[in-house]
Design a protein around this motif. Structure first.
Motif, mmCIF file in Angstrom:
data_model
loop_
_atom_site.group_PDB
_atom_site.id
_atom_site.type_symbol
_atom_site.label_atom_id
_atom_site.label_comp_id
_atom_site.label_asym_id
_atom_site.label_seq_id
_atom_site.Cartn_x
_atom_site.Cartn_y
_atom_site.Cartn_z
ATOM 1 N N CYS A 6 -4.221 2.808 9.576
ATOM 2 C CA CYS A 6 -4.043 1.414 9.211
ATOM 3 C C CYS A 6 -5.286 0.603 9.570
ATOM 4 O O CYS A 6 -5.817 0.721 10.678
ATOM 5 N N LEU A 8 -5.309 -2.525 10.054
ATOM 6 C CA LEU A 8 -4.943 -3.627 10.939
ATOM 7 C C LEU A 8 -4.680 -3.152 12.370
ATOM 8 O O LEU A 8 -5.267 -3.659 13.312
ATOM 9 N N GLN A 48 1.231 1.492 2.957
ATOM 10 C CA GLN A 48 1.868 0.614 3.930
ATOM 11 C C GLN A 48 1.943 1.337 5.267
ATOM 12 O O GLN A 48 2.211 2.538 5.325
ATOM 13 N N CYS A 52 3.124 -1.416 11.653
ATOM 14 C CA CYS A 52 3.045 -2.882 11.593
ATOM 15 C C CYS A 52 3.446 -3.463 10.233
ATOM 16 O O CYS A 52 3.584 -4.671 10.097
ATOM 17 N N PHE A 54 1.662 -3.517 7.483
ATOM 18 C CA PHE A 54 0.518 -3.988 6.703
ATOM 19 C C PHE A 54 0.369 -3.165 5.425
ATOM 20 O O PHE A 54 0.475 -1.947 5.439
ATOM 21 N N GLN A 56 -2.094 -2.151 2.203
ATOM 22 C CA GLN A 56 -3.543 -2.078 2.065
ATOM 23 C C GLN A 56 -3.974 -1.029 1.046
ATOM 24 O O GLN A 56 -3.219 -0.108 0.746
#
Length: 108
Positions: A6, A8, A48, A52, A54, A56
């Motif tokens: 991820c 993030l 995804q 979290c 997020f 992307q």
């Protein structure tokens, strides 16, 4: 940066949540019917994070995907209708009716 994690939270627990096949090679152009056969489409996978949430794209789109991209604040009626359809599909697909959604991108 690990391309399988991820962007993030850096968790390694990301999965494909949406796939778009045969997308235009360049983000800037809406193709006319007669131009479609000459286009070299790309496939986009949207990921995804299980940790979290997020959503992307993985890094790695060709640099020409954004060539001459005009980050305009207004669009043609055709583009506005297309974007309304995209937004409606997204809201329905992910059961977001009545929810607040924030889109964070980069632009001018």
């Amino acid at each position: 940066m690990n391309h399988d994690s991820c962007r993030l939270c850096n968790a390694a627990d990301i999965h494909v949540c949406l796939e778009f096949g045969r997308m235009p090679l360049n983000i800037q152009k809406l193709l006319r019917e007669e131009d479609i056969t000459a286009d070299q489409p790309v496939s986009l996978s949207i990921y995804q994070c299980h940790q979290c949430g997020f959503v992307q794209l993985k890094p790695g789109l060709d640099s020409d995907y954004y060539d001459d991209y005009l980050m305009a604040t207004s669009h043609s009626m055709q583009m506005q209708e297309y974007q309304r359809h995209q937004a409606s599909d997204y809201v329905n697909r992910f059961n977001l009716v009545g929810q607040q959604v924030i889109e964070i991108g980069c632009g001018d």
